[in-house]
Design a protein around this motif. Structure first.
Motif, PDB file in Angstrom:
ATOM      1  N   ILE A 182       0.839  -1.194   0.000  1.00  0.00           N
ATOM      2  CA  ILE A 182       0.000   0.000   0.000  1.00  0.00           C
ATOM      3  C   ILE A 182       0.880   1.251   0.000  1.00  0.00           C
ATOM      4  N   TYR A 183       0.546   2.173  -0.889  1.00  0.00           N
ATOM      5  CA  TYR A 183       1.250   3.451  -0.996  1.00  0.00           C
ATOM      6  C   TYR A 183       0.225   4.559  -0.746  1.00  0.00           C
ATOM      7  N   PRO A 184       0.124   5.052   0.509  1.00  0.00           N
ATOM      8  CA  PRO A 184      -0.899   6.047   0.837  1.00  0.00           C
ATOM      9  C   PRO A 184      -0.441   7.476   0.541  1.00  0.00           C
ATOM     10  N   ALA A 185      -1.375   8.406   0.750  1.00  0.00           N
ATOM     11  CA  ALA A 185      -1.073   9.840   0.779  1.00  0.00           C
ATOM     12  C   ALA A 185      -0.313  10.320  -0.457  1.00  0.00           C
ATOM     13  N   ASN A 186      -0.711   9.812  -1.615  1.00  0.00           N
ATOM     14  CA  ASN A 186      -0.139  10.272  -2.895  1.00  0.00           C
ATOM     15  C   ASN A 186       1.365  10.017  -3.027  1.00  0.00           C
ATOM     16  N   GLU A 187       1.854   8.941  -2.409  1.00  0.00           N
ATOM     17  CA  GLU A 187       3.281   8.614  -2.511  1.00  0.00           C
ATOM     18  C   GLU A 187       3.712   8.349  -3.943  1.00  0.00           C
ATOM     19  N   LEU A 188       2.810   7.838  -4.760  1.00  0.00           N
ATOM     20  CA  LEU A 188       3.164   7.497  -6.142  1.00  0.00           C
ATOM     21  C   LEU A 188       2.661   8.535  -7.133  1.00  0.00           C
ATOM     22  N   GLY A 189       2.358   9.733  -6.647  1.00  0.00           N
ATOM     23  CA  GLY A 189       1.910  10.787  -7.545  1.00  0.00           C
ATOM     24  C   GLY A 189       0.544  11.315  -7.153  1.00  0.00           C
ATOM     25  N   SER A 190       0.116  12.358  -7.844  1.00  0.00           N
ATOM     26  CA  SER A 190      -1.201  12.937  -7.592  1.00  0.00           C
ATOM     27  C   SER A 190      -2.287  11.933  -7.953  1.00  0.00           C
ATOM     28  N   PRO A 191      -3.530  12.138  -7.479  1.00  0.00           N
ATOM     29  CA  PRO A 191      -4.600  11.199  -7.835  1.00  0.00           C
ATOM     30  C   PRO A 191      -4.745  10.947  -9.330  1.00  0.00           C
ATOM     31  N   PRO A 192      -4.722  11.971 -10.199  1.00  0.00           N
ATOM     32  CA  PRO A 192      -4.806  11.661 -11.636  1.00  0.00           C
ATOM     33  C   PRO A 192      -3.621  10.848 -12.139  1.00  0.00           C
ATOM     34  N   GLU A 193      -2.435  11.113 -11.596  1.00  0.00           N
ATOM     35  CA  GLU A 193      -1.251  10.360 -12.015  1.00  0.00           C
ATOM     36  C   GLU A 193      -1.337   8.910 -11.567  1.00  0.00           C
ATOM     37  N   GLN A 194      -1.826   8.678 -10.352  1.00  0.00           N
ATOM     38  CA  GLN A 194      -1.981   7.308  -9.865  1.00  0.00           C
ATOM     39  C   GLN A 194      -2.954   6.526 -10.735  1.00  0.00           C
ATOM     40  N   LEU A 195      -4.073   7.158 -11.069  1.00  0.00           N
ATOM     41  CA  LEU A 195      -5.067   6.462 -11.879  1.00  0.00           C
ATOM     42  C   LEU A 195      -4.523   6.162 -13.273  1.00  0.00           C
ATOM     43  N   GLU A 196      -3.807   7.119 -13.851  1.00  0.00           N
ATOM     44  CA  GLU A 196      -3.210   6.880 -15.167  1.00  0.00           C
ATOM     45  C   GLU A 196      -2.224   5.716 -15.108  1.00  0.00           C
ATOM     46  N   GLN A 197      -1.418   5.655 -14.036  1.00  0.00           N
ATOM     47  CA  GLN A 197      -0.473   4.548 -13.883  1.00  0.00           C
ATOM     48  C   GLN A 197      -1.199   3.214 -13.758  1.00  0.00           C
ATOM     49  N   THR A 198      -2.385   3.235 -13.129  1.00  0.00           N
ATOM     50  CA  THR A 198      -3.159   2.005 -12.987  1.00  0.00           C
ATOM     51  C   THR A 198      -3.737   1.580 -14.329  1.00  0.00           C
ATOM     52  N   VAL A 199      -4.214   2.515 -15.103  1.00  0.00           N
ATOM     53  CA  VAL A 199      -4.708   2.199 -16.448  1.00  0.00           C
ATOM     54  C   VAL A 199      -3.599   1.591 -17.291  1.00  0.00           C
ATOM     55  N   LEU A 200      -2.388   2.136 -17.158  1.00  0.00           N
ATOM     56  CA  LEU A 200      -1.253   1.670 -17.964  1.00  0.00           C
ATOM     57  C   LEU A 200      -0.606   0.408 -17.397  1.00  0.00           C
ATOM     58  N   GLY A 201      -0.883   0.074 -16.126  1.00  0.00           N
ATOM     59  CA  GLY A 201      -0.336  -1.134 -15.522  1.00  0.00           C
ATOM     60  C   GLY A 201       0.924  -0.925 -14.706  1.00  0.00           C
TER      61      GLY A 201
END
Length: 324
Positions: free
Chosen positions: A60-79
Motif C-alpha cells: 500500500i502506498y498512501p497519501a499520494n506517494e506514487l503521484g497525484s490522484p490523476p497520475e496514480q489512476l493513469e499509472q493504474t490504467v497503464l499497468g
C-alpha cells in the motif's frame, strides 16, 4: 518510502490444471494514513494475504506517494500500478458515466447512495470500465461535501451568494456552488490552508472528515451541512493484473475489497457526528439547514444542464432512472 507490505509465500495456489504464481499487487491511494480509507486498505491487504496463504501480497502506498490522484489512476490504467482508489471525479475522465454520480443533490442520504452505486449503477458501468483496462472491484466511501467559510453562517441559499469558494476542478462541484450563487476558484489542496489564512478565498467545500483531519477550523468559522455533492473512493484494478490472478484469487480479492468498502463506510459514518462535535468544540459554528431550498435553487440554475452536457444526456437519463 512508507508502505504496508505483506510478503508473498513460497507456496502457490492450485486452480485446476494450472499452477497460480505468487503475485504482489501495488495499491496506491490519496488518503492520509489516519484516514478510514487507509485503514480499510490495510484490512484488505491483511485479509487477502491470509486467505491466499501469502500467495497474493498487497503493498500500500498512501497519501499520494506514487503521484497525484490523476497520475496514480493513469499509472493504474497503464499497468505501472496495479490498484487504485480514485473517486468518480477521477474516473469520469476515462468514462463519462461516472460523472453522473456527482450530480448536485442526487442522493437523499448515504443509504440511498450506497443502494444505487452497489446495484444498477455498478452493473451499468463495470463493462464500460473494462474498456479502459480497469476492473471495478467495489465502492468504498468518501462522503457528502459541505461548505465552510469565514464570512457568515449559512442557513439559507442566499447566505452562499457572493462567497468566493475554493473547489477542486470537477465541473459538477463547480456547477453546484455557482448554482448557489458563489464564485468558484481552483486552488491545489496543499495550498488551501494558506489561501484561507490570507483571505484569498472566503471558504471551501469538502467532506467532514477532510475538514476535521486537516484542521480547517483554524481558518474557517462556519460549517454548513449542505451535502451538495456526494462521491466515493472506487476500488479498481488494472485488467492485466487481474488476469494474472487465478479464479480463486480473484474471488478473494473481490470479496475482501467489498469488506474493506463496508468497513470504510462504517468508519466514515460513525466518525462524522463525533468530528462535528469536536469541530464545534474547536469553535466552529455548525449549521444544519433545510436542503430543499438549496436543491431548488441549484435545479433552477444552469448547474444541472452543465452537468448533463458534461456527462452526456443519455448517461444522465440512465443515471436518473436509478435514483428512484
Amino acid at each position: 518510502m512508507n508502505k504496508f507490505v505483506l510478503a508473498a509465500s513460497l507456496a502457490a495456489l492450485m486452480t485446476g490444471p494450472a499452477m497460480a504464481q505468487d503475485v504482489t499487487l501495488r495499491l496506491a491511494h490519496f488518503a492520509a494514513e489516519t484516514h478510514p480509507g487507509h485503514i480499510a486498505a490495510e484490512q484488505f491487504a491483511k485479509n487477502v494475504s491470509e486467505r491466499t496463504d501469502g500467495a497474493v501480497a498487497v503493498e500500500i502506498y498512501p497519501a499520494n506517494e506514487l503521484g497525484s490522484p490523476p497520475e496514480q489512476l493513469e499509472q493504474t490504467v497503464l499497468g505501472a500500478v496495479d490498484m487504485n482508489l480514485p473517486t468518480q471525479g477521477g474516473l469520469d475522465k476515462y468514462e463519462k458515466a461516472f460523472g453522473t454520480v456527482m450530480t448536485p443533490f442526487a442522493f437523499r442520504d448515504y443509504a440511498h447512495a450506497h443502494a444505487v452505486l452497489d446495484g444498477p449503477f455498478n452493473d451499468w458501468v463495470a463493462p464500460k470500465l473494462e474498456e479502459q483496462n480497469l476492473v471495478l472491484l467495489s465502492n468504498w466511501e468518501y462522503g457528502f461535501r459541505n461548505i465552510t467559510n469565514s464570512v457568515r453562517p449559512i442557513n439559507a441559499p442566499d447566505d452562499v451568494s457572493g462567497l468566493k469558494l475554493r473547489t477542486p476542478p470537477e465541473l459538477q462541484i463547480v456547477a453546484a456552488v455557482e448554482g448557489l450563487g458563489a464564485s468558484a476558484t481552483q486552488i491545489a489542496f496543499p495550498e488551501l490552508p494558506n489561501a484561507l489564512n490570507q483571505g484569498v478565498v472566503d471558504g471551501q467545500e469538502n467532506p467532514i472528515g477532510v475538514i476535521y483531519h486537516y484542521n480547517l477550523n483554524e481558518f474557517q468559522d462556519n460549517l454548513a451541512l449542505t451535502r451538495h455533492v456526494y462521491n466515493s473512493m472506487v476500488h479498481v484494478i488494472n485488467k492485466d493484473s487481474w488476469d494474472r490472478l487465478s479464479e480463486d484469487q480473484q474471488a478473494v480479492v473481490r470479496e475482501e475489497s467489498q469488506k474493506a468498502g463496508t468497513l470504510m463506510r462504517e468508519l466514515v459514518l460513525a466518525q462524522e457526528e463525533d468530528e462535528l462535535a469536536k469541530l464545534e468544540e474547536r469553535g466552529m459554528t455548525v449549521t444544519r439547514p433545510d436542503l430543499a431550498p438549496f436543491r431548488e435553487k441549484v435545479n433552477a440554475s444552469e448547474a444541472m444542464q452543465r452537468v448533463s452536457d458534461y456527462t452526456g444526456k443519455d448517461n444522465m437519463d440512465k443515471f436518473q432512472s436509478f435514483l428512484d
